[in-house]
Design a protein around this motif. Structure first.
Motif, PDB file in Angstrom:
ATOM      1  N   SER A 111       0.833  -1.207   0.000  1.00 41.59           N
ATOM      2  CA  SER A 111       0.000   0.000   0.000  1.00 41.59           C
ATOM      3  C   SER A 111       0.865   1.255   0.000  1.00 41.59           C
ATOM      4  O   SER A 111       0.582   2.216  -0.723  1.00 41.59           O
ATOM      5  CB  SER A 111      -0.915   0.015   1.224  1.00 41.59           C
ATOM      6  N   PHE A 112       1.920   1.234   0.799  1.00 41.22           N
ATOM      7  CA  PHE A 112       2.851   2.365   0.858  1.00 41.22           C
ATOM      8  C   PHE A 112       3.485   2.608  -0.514  1.00 41.22           C
ATOM      9  O   PHE A 112       3.546   3.745  -0.990  1.00 41.22           O
ATOM     10  CB  PHE A 112       3.932   2.110   1.907  1.00 41.22           C
ATOM     11  N   ILE A 113       3.943   1.546  -1.167  1.00 35.57           N
ATOM     12  CA  ILE A 113       4.575   1.671  -2.481  1.00 35.57           C
ATOM     13  C   ILE A 113       3.594   2.223  -3.507  1.00 35.57           C
ATOM     14  O   ILE A 113       3.942   3.095  -4.316  1.00 35.57           O
ATOM     15  CB  ILE A 113       5.163   0.316  -2.927  1.00 35.57           C
ATOM     16  N   VAL A 114       2.358   1.759  -3.488  1.00 39.20           N
ATOM     17  CA  VAL A 114       1.345   2.252  -4.421  1.00 39.20           C
ATOM     18  C   VAL A 114       1.056   3.731  -4.181  1.00 39.20           C
ATOM     19  O   VAL A 114       0.999   4.530  -5.126  1.00 39.20           O
ATOM     20  CB  VAL A 114       0.055   1.413  -4.329  1.00 39.20           C
ATOM     21  N   VAL A 115       0.890   4.123  -2.926  1.00 38.73           N
ATOM     22  CA  VAL A 115       0.583   5.524  -2.597  1.00 38.73           C
ATOM     23  C   VAL A 115       1.745   6.434  -2.987  1.00 38.73           C
ATOM     24  O   VAL A 115       1.542   7.495  -3.600  1.00 38.73           O
ATOM     25  CB  VAL A 115       0.229   5.677  -1.103  1.00 38.73           C
ATOM     26  N   ILE A 116       2.972   6.036  -2.674  1.00 40.70           N
ATOM     27  CA  ILE A 116       4.141   6.836  -3.048  1.00 40.70           C
ATOM     28  C   ILE A 116       4.240   6.927  -4.564  1.00 40.70           C
ATOM     29  O   ILE A 116       4.540   7.990  -5.119  1.00 40.70           O
ATOM     30  CB  ILE A 116       5.428   6.247  -2.432  1.00 40.70           C
ATOM     31  N   GLY A 117       3.979   5.820  -5.264  1.00 39.41           N
ATOM     32  CA  GLY A 117       4.009   5.831  -6.724  1.00 39.41           C
ATOM     33  C   GLY A 117       3.018   6.812  -7.313  1.00 39.41           C
ATOM     34  O   GLY A 117       3.336   7.568  -8.234  1.00 39.41           O
ATOM     35  N   ILE A 118       1.805   6.825  -6.783  1.00 39.91           N
ATOM     36  CA  ILE A 118       0.777   7.759  -7.255  1.00 39.91           C
ATOM     37  C   ILE A 118       1.197   9.200  -6.980  1.00 39.91           C
ATOM     38  O   ILE A 118       1.041  10.069  -7.848  1.00 39.91           O
ATOM     39  CB  ILE A 118      -0.585   7.443  -6.601  1.00 39.91           C
ATOM     40  N   CYS A 119       1.758   9.451  -5.812  1.00 36.92           N
ATOM     41  CA  CYS A 119       2.213  10.807  -5.474  1.00 36.92           C
ATOM     42  C   CYS A 119       3.332  11.264  -6.403  1.00 36.92           C
ATOM     43  O   CYS A 119       3.322  12.401  -6.882  1.00 36.92           O
ATOM     44  CB  CYS A 119       2.689  10.864  -4.022  1.00 36.92           C
ATOM     45  N   VAL A 120       4.297  10.397  -6.666  1.00 36.26           N
ATOM     46  CA  VAL A 120       5.426  10.754  -7.526  1.00 36.26           C
ATOM     47  C   VAL A 120       4.956  11.003  -8.955  1.00 36.26           C
ATOM     48  O   VAL A 120       5.354  11.989  -9.590  1.00 36.26           O
ATOM     49  CB  VAL A 120       6.521   9.655  -7.485  1.00 36.26           C
ATOM     50  N   ILE A 121       4.104  10.120  -9.481  1.00 37.30           N
ATOM     51  CA  ILE A 121       3.620  10.288 -10.854  1.00 37.30           C
ATOM     52  C   ILE A 121       2.825  11.585 -10.993  1.00 37.30           C
ATOM     53  O   ILE A 121       3.026  12.336 -11.949  1.00 37.30           O
ATOM     54  CB  ILE A 121       2.778   9.077 -11.295  1.00 37.30           C
ATOM     55  N   SER A 122       1.943  11.869 -10.047  1.00 33.19           N
ATOM     56  CA  SER A 122       1.142  13.094 -10.151  1.00 33.19           C
ATOM     57  C   SER A 122       2.025  14.340 -10.009  1.00 33.19           C
ATOM     58  O   SER A 122       1.807  15.346 -10.700  1.00 33.19           O
ATOM     59  CB  SER A 122       0.020  13.104  -9.120  1.00 33.19           C
ATOM     60  N   HIS A 123       3.036  14.275  -9.167  1.00 27.68           N
ATOM     61  CA  HIS A 123       3.963  15.403  -8.992  1.00 27.68           C
ATOM     62  C   HIS A 123       4.740  15.652 -10.286  1.00 27.68           C
ATOM     63  O   HIS A 123       4.822  16.795 -10.767  1.00 27.68           O
ATOM     64  CB  HIS A 123       4.931  15.107  -7.841  1.00 27.68           C
ATOM     65  N   GLU A 124       5.309  14.609 -10.855  1.00 26.71           N
ATOM     66  CA  GLU A 124       6.086  14.750 -12.090  1.00 26.71           C
ATOM     67  C   GLU A 124       5.205  15.146 -13.271  1.00 26.71           C
ATOM     68  O   GLU A 124       5.651  15.880 -14.157  1.00 26.71           O
ATOM     69  CB  GLU A 124       6.846  13.460 -12.397  1.00 26.71           C
ATOM     70  N   PHE A 125       3.964  14.679 -13.302  1.00 28.93           N
ATOM     71  CA  PHE A 125       3.041  15.068 -14.364  1.00 28.93           C
ATOM     72  C   PHE A 125       2.745  16.564 -14.282  1.00 28.93           C
ATOM     73  O   PHE A 125       2.548  17.219 -15.310  1.00 28.93           O
ATOM     74  CB  PHE A 125       1.750  14.247 -14.295  1.00 28.93           C
ATOM     75  N   GLY A 126       2.752  17.116 -13.075  1.00 35.09           N
ATOM     76  CA  GLY A 126       2.595  18.563 -12.907  1.00 35.09           C
ATOM     77  C   GLY A 126       3.737  19.319 -13.570  1.00 35.09           C
ATOM     78  O   GLY A 126       3.523  20.361 -14.203  1.00 35.09           O
ATOM     79  N   ILE A 174       3.058  19.111 -17.407  1.00 34.72           N
ATOM     80  CA  ILE A 174       1.993  20.032 -17.839  1.00 34.72           C
ATOM     81  C   ILE A 174       2.494  21.475 -17.837  1.00 34.72           C
ATOM     82  O   ILE A 174       2.221  22.241 -18.768  1.00 34.72           O
ATOM     83  CB  ILE A 174       0.747  19.889 -16.928  1.00 34.72           C
ATOM     84  N   THR A 175       3.246  21.851 -16.808  1.00 33.04           N
ATOM     85  CA  THR A 175       3.775  23.209 -16.719  1.00 33.04           C
ATOM     86  C   THR A 175       4.759  23.486 -17.852  1.00 33.04           C
ATOM     87  O   THR A 175       4.720  24.561 -18.466  1.00 33.04           O
ATOM     88  CB  THR A 175       4.455  23.433 -15.362  1.00 33.04           C
ATOM     89  N   ALA A 176       5.635  22.527 -18.138  1.00 38.05           N
ATOM     90  CA  ALA A 176       6.606  22.701 -19.220  1.00 38.05           C
ATOM     91  C   ALA A 176       5.891  22.861 -20.557  1.00 38.05           C
ATOM     92  O   ALA A 176       6.239  23.741 -21.356  1.00 38.05           O
ATOM     93  CB  ALA A 176       7.565  21.507 -19.263  1.00 38.05           C
ATOM     94  N   LYS A 177       4.900  22.014 -20.824  1.00 38.47           N
ATOM     95  CA  LYS A 177       4.163  22.111 -22.081  1.00 38.47           C
ATOM     96  C   LYS A 177       3.420  23.449 -22.185  1.00 38.47           C
ATOM     97  O   LYS A 177       3.366  24.048 -23.249  1.00 38.47           O
ATOM     98  CB  LYS A 177       3.176  20.952 -22.223  1.00 38.47           C
ATOM     99  N   ALA A 178       2.865  23.916 -21.074  1.00 37.77           N
ATOM    100  CA  ALA A 178       2.137  25.189 -21.073  1.00 37.77           C
ATOM    101  C   ALA A 178       3.067  26.377 -21.333  1.00 37.77           C
ATOM    102  O   ALA A 178       2.642  27.387 -21.904  1.00 37.77           O
ATOM    103  CB  ALA A 178       1.415  25.381 -19.747  1.00 37.77           C
ATOM    104  N   CYS A 179       4.337  26.237 -20.939  1.00 38.47           N
ATOM    105  CA  CYS A 179       5.316  27.312 -21.148  1.00 38.47           C
ATOM    106  C   CYS A 179       6.063  27.176 -22.467  1.00 38.47           C
ATOM    107  O   CYS A 179       6.974  27.957 -22.751  1.00 38.47           O
ATOM    108  CB  CYS A 179       6.316  27.332 -19.998  1.00 38.47           C
TER     109      CYS A 179
END
Length: 57
Positions: free
Chosen positions: A6-21, A24-29
């Protein structure tokens, strides 16, 4: 064992969503993104969409 997975899944989701941010910011700029990958090491899966290579390592 369930709590470790569960910890690995939650950390994975947090990392992916953070990096996706960052993505998105790079593409917008107007910054070209060559690759968006999750993990390290050899490529397990990859797919190119437009000019960005998406991969799981």
């Amino acid at each position: 064992m369930i709590s470790i997975l569960s910890f690995i899944v939650v950390i994975g989701i947090c990392v992916i969503s953070h990096e996706f941010g960052h993505y998105i910011t790079a593409k917008a700029c107007g910054v070209q993104v060559h690759e968006f990958s999750f993990g390290m090491g050899p490529v397990l899966w990859k797919h190119k969409i437009e000019r960005t290579l998406w991969s799981v390592r």
